[in-house]
Design an enzyme around this catalytic site. Structure first.
Site, PDB file in Angstrom:
ATOM      1  N   TRP A  33       0.826  -1.208   0.000  1.00 51.85           N
ATOM      2  CA  TRP A  33       0.000   0.000   0.000  1.00 51.85           C
ATOM      3  C   TRP A  33       0.862   1.261   0.000  1.00 51.85           C
ATOM      4  O   TRP A  33       2.008   1.242   0.440  1.00 51.85           O
ATOM      5  CB  TRP A  33      -0.936   0.017   1.221  1.00 51.85           C
ATOM      6  CG  TRP A  33      -0.245   0.115   2.555  1.00 51.85           C
ATOM      7  CD1 TRP A  33       0.201  -0.919   3.329  1.00 51.85           C
ATOM      8  CD2 TRP A  33       0.095   1.317   3.277  1.00 51.85           C
ATOM      9  NE1 TRP A  33       0.800  -0.445   4.478  1.00 51.85           N
ATOM     10  CE2 TRP A  33       0.749   0.912   4.484  1.00 51.85           C
ATOM     11  CE3 TRP A  33      -0.087   2.679   3.031  1.00 51.85           C
ATOM     12  CZ2 TRP A  33       1.198   1.824   5.424  1.00 51.85           C
ATOM     13  CZ3 TRP A  33       0.372   3.589   3.974  1.00 51.85           C
ATOM     14  CH2 TRP A  33       1.006   3.164   5.148  1.00 51.85           C
ATOM     15  N   GLU A  76       7.598   8.351  13.633  1.00 53.85           N
ATOM     16  CA  GLU A  76       7.746   7.720  12.316  1.00 53.85           C
ATOM     17  C   GLU A  76       8.525   8.607  11.349  1.00 53.85           C
ATOM     18  O   GLU A  76       9.268   8.113  10.493  1.00 53.85           O
ATOM     19  CB  GLU A  76       6.370   7.402  11.727  1.00 53.85           C
ATOM     20  CG  GLU A  76       5.528   6.414  12.530  1.00 53.85           C
ATOM     21  CD  GLU A  76       5.992   4.973  12.370  1.00 53.85           C
ATOM     22  OE1 GLU A  76       6.965   4.725  11.623  1.00 53.85           O
ATOM     23  OE2 GLU A  76       5.381   4.091  12.991  1.00 53.85           O
ATOM     24  N   GLU A 111       9.007   1.636   6.240  1.00 56.34           N
ATOM     25  CA  GLU A 111       8.663   2.462   7.396  1.00 56.34           C
ATOM     26  C   GLU A 111       8.399   3.915   7.001  1.00 56.34           C
ATOM     27  O   GLU A 111       7.560   4.592   7.606  1.00 56.34           O
ATOM     28  CB  GLU A 111       9.798   2.410   8.423  1.00 56.34           C
ATOM     29  CG  GLU A 111       9.907   1.095   9.179  1.00 56.34           C
ATOM     30  CD  GLU A 111       8.896   1.003  10.310  1.00 56.34           C
ATOM     31  OE1 GLU A 111       8.347   2.045  10.717  1.00 56.34           O
ATOM     32  OE2 GLU A 111       8.657  -0.118  10.787  1.00 56.34           O
ATOM     33  N   HIS A 114       4.837   5.352   6.676  1.00 53.75           N
ATOM     34  CA  HIS A 114       4.001   5.590   7.857  1.00 53.75           C
ATOM     35  C   HIS A 114       3.961   7.074   8.223  1.00 53.75           C
ATOM     36  O   HIS A 114       2.894   7.655   8.412  1.00 53.75           O
ATOM     37  CB  HIS A 114       4.517   4.772   9.047  1.00 53.75           C
ATOM     38  CG  HIS A 114       4.551   3.304   8.793  1.00 53.75           C
ATOM     39  ND1 HIS A 114       5.211   2.415   9.621  1.00 53.75           N
ATOM     40  CD2 HIS A 114       4.013   2.559   7.789  1.00 53.75           C
ATOM     41  CE1 HIS A 114       5.065   1.186   9.145  1.00 53.75           C
ATOM     42  NE2 HIS A 114       4.358   1.255   8.034  1.00 53.75           N
ATOM     43  N   GLU A 164       9.316  -2.650  17.597  1.00 55.37           N
ATOM     44  CA  GLU A 164       8.323  -2.865  16.539  1.00 55.37           C
ATOM     45  C   GLU A 164       7.003  -3.371  17.124  1.00 55.37           C
ATOM     46  O   GLU A 164       5.928  -3.015  16.648  1.00 55.37           O
ATOM     47  CB  GLU A 164       8.856  -3.864  15.506  1.00 55.37           C
ATOM     48  CG  GLU A 164      10.026  -3.374  14.674  1.00 55.37           C
ATOM     49  CD  GLU A 164       9.626  -2.383  13.587  1.00 55.37           C
ATOM     50  OE1 GLU A 164       8.483  -1.903  13.588  1.00 55.37           O
ATOM     51  OE2 GLU A 164      10.466  -2.086  12.723  1.00 55.37           O
ATOM     52  N   THR A 167       5.247  -0.329  18.736  1.00 51.79           N
ATOM     53  CA  THR A 167       4.577   0.549  17.768  1.00 51.79           C
ATOM     54  C   THR A 167       3.338  -0.119  17.187  1.00 51.79           C
ATOM     55  O   THR A 167       2.353   0.549  16.871  1.00 51.79           O
ATOM     56  CB  THR A 167       5.542   0.980  16.647  1.00 51.79           C
ATOM     57  OG1 THR A 167       6.185  -0.173  16.094  1.00 51.79           O
ATOM     58  CG2 THR A 167       6.594   1.938  17.163  1.00 51.79           C
ATOM     59  N   ASP A 196       2.132  -3.504   9.299  1.00 52.19           N
ATOM     60  CA  ASP A 196       3.544  -3.418   8.888  1.00 52.19           C
ATOM     61  C   ASP A 196       4.458  -3.616  10.083  1.00 52.19           C
ATOM     62  O   ASP A 196       5.466  -4.326  10.019  1.00 52.19           O
ATOM     63  CB  ASP A 196       3.836  -2.046   8.269  1.00 52.19           C
ATOM     64  CG  ASP A 196       3.312  -1.896   6.847  1.00 52.19           C
ATOM     65  OD1 ASP A 196       2.791  -2.877   6.297  1.00 52.19           O
ATOM     66  OD2 ASP A 196       3.442  -0.781   6.296  1.00 52.19           O
ATOM     67  N   GLU A 197       4.118  -2.956  11.196  1.00 56.67           N
ATOM     68  CA  GLU A 197       4.968  -3.028  12.381  1.00 56.67           C
ATOM     69  C   GLU A 197       5.040  -4.462  12.922  1.00 56.67           C
ATOM     70  O   GLU A 197       6.112  -4.916  13.341  1.00 56.67           O
ATOM     71  CB  GLU A 197       4.436  -2.088  13.484  1.00 56.67           C
ATOM     72  CG  GLU A 197       4.279  -0.627  13.070  1.00 56.67           C
ATOM     73  CD  GLU A 197       5.596   0.097  12.857  1.00 56.67           C
ATOM     74  OE1 GLU A 197       6.652  -0.551  12.793  1.00 56.67           O
ATOM     75  OE2 GLU A 197       5.566   1.337  12.755  1.00 56.67           O
ATOM     76  N   HIS A 200       7.374  -6.484  10.708  1.00 55.95           N
ATOM     77  CA  HIS A 200       8.769  -6.137  11.000  1.00 55.95           C
ATOM     78  C   HIS A 200       9.208  -6.725  12.346  1.00 55.95           C
ATOM     79  O   HIS A 200      10.354  -7.155  12.499  1.00 55.95           O
ATOM     80  CB  HIS A 200       8.941  -4.617  11.005  1.00 55.95           C
ATOM     81  CG  HIS A 200       8.633  -3.981   9.687  1.00 55.95           C
ATOM     82  ND1 HIS A 200       8.329  -2.644   9.550  1.00 55.95           N
ATOM     83  CD2 HIS A 200       8.578  -4.502   8.435  1.00 55.95           C
ATOM     84  CE1 HIS A 200       8.106  -2.368   8.284  1.00 55.95           C
ATOM     85  NE2 HIS A 200       8.238  -3.482   7.592  1.00 55.95           N
TER      86      HIS A 200
END
Length: 328
Positions: A33, A76, A111, A114, A164, A167, A196-197, A200
């Protein structure tokens, strides 16, 4: 062989699998995305109507919510600091001649989206003072940060495994709050950031798992070291404009705890999850010193939980330059 040389040898050994780890945990640019997927289309005929909708929905969200969202965004946005920090870790070639530097570049590229999407959303919301936010962001990048990891890859991967997940928790809770207030688009945005976090988090956890398999004692000692000094959040040196020494991070943390976005209990829960994930109780072939470190780590969550239960959070909101209550 020195500790430094052992770490370099381990990093070199693990590097052989970095391409498969990139494919496992990171998503190609043409597939993942992008911020524009969640923001008004500036080329479309309905752009101003979409912006107006953002501004109207933003009025339903309380002051403390905006403080947390701003703090998350600033954290971020400080990606240049984080990339330069990881590029300096032992075993990562800054010039980009090995797999580890490729991982760092691709991770920071993911990252980076974000802060980009949150920044644009905040700007369009009309609820915050963007110039003050921009000053804080510039201060944070210019000041840099010291998380106590030195150039040690073991400590750095421990830090990122922890951070990670922290977050993820923060963005996921913000997403739930936005949804409760009827702001589905903001909720969806924060939810996908949290995804995403978590991805990761799993990547860095696997790095640590692989190190435990080949150098268990030193990895255990690194884990103990990081938990003894406590995991410092990336925005630890957060400050508002005009303040050389600021309580901004402390007040931001109080706000996050007061509304339940990220709490002292969450910190202990993350430690618990890492101990279980890495099966700390089952790690074998430890030196006597590492065995003592394991004992310390196994007892730490219950000790920290008792402390967390006694903590009191200020009930009153701190007045940040970033958000003006009168507008809300």
């Amino acid at each position: 062989m020195s500790i430094k040389n052992v770490r370099l040898e381990v990093m070199s050994f693990l590097e052989k699998d970095i391409e498969s780890l990139i494919q496992k945990y990171l998503i190609p640019v043409d597939t993942i995305w992008q911020p524009s997927d969640f923001l008004p289309n500036s080329e479309g005929d309905n752009f101003f109507e979409e912006v107006k909708e953002i501004r109207e929905l933003s009025k339903e969200l309380p002051y403390d919510f905006w403080v947390v969202l701003v703090g998350d965004m600033i954290t971020e946005e400080a990606l240049p600091t984080y990339e330069s920090w990881l590029m300096d870790v032992e075993g990562v070639d800054q010039v980009g001649r090995n797999g580890w530097s490729k991982w760092v570049r691709h991770w920071t590229a993911e990252e980076n989206r974000h802060g980009d999407v949150l920044n644009k959303y905040l700007y369009l919301s009309g609820r915050v003072n963007m110039k003050e936010i921009e000053k804080t962001t510039q201060h944070l990048i210019a000041d840099g940060f010291d998380i106590g990891t030195d150039r040690d890859p073991y400590k750095n991967f421990l830090y990122t495994s922890f951070q990670e997940l922290a977050t993820y928790i923060s963005h996921n809770r913000v997403a739930k709050m936005a949804k409760q207030k009827g702001n589905k688009q903001l909720s969806k945005m924060c939810k996908i950031i949290s995804g995403d976090e978590m991805r990761h988090h799993h990547a860095y956890c696997e790095f640590v798992e692989r190190i435990f398999a080949v150098d268990p004692s030193e990895m255990m000692l690194a884990f103990q070291y990081m938990m003894k000094q406590k995991i410092t959040m990336p925005a630890h040196f957060l400050r508002e404009s005009g303040n050389k020494i600021s309580t901004a991070f402390e007040e931001f943390s109080n706000t996050a705890q007061r509304i339940g976005v990220y709490t002292a209990a969450d910190y202990v829960d993350i430690l618990d999850k890492l101990i279980i994930r890495w099966e700390i109780d089952k790690v074998s072939n430890l030196t006597d010193e590492a065995e003592k470190a394991r004992d310390y780590l196994m007892k730490l969550p219950s000790r920290m939980r008792r402390i967390a239960e006694r903590m009191k959070v200020p009930e009153n909101s701190f007045q940040f330059n970033w958000v003006e209550p009168a507008k809300l």
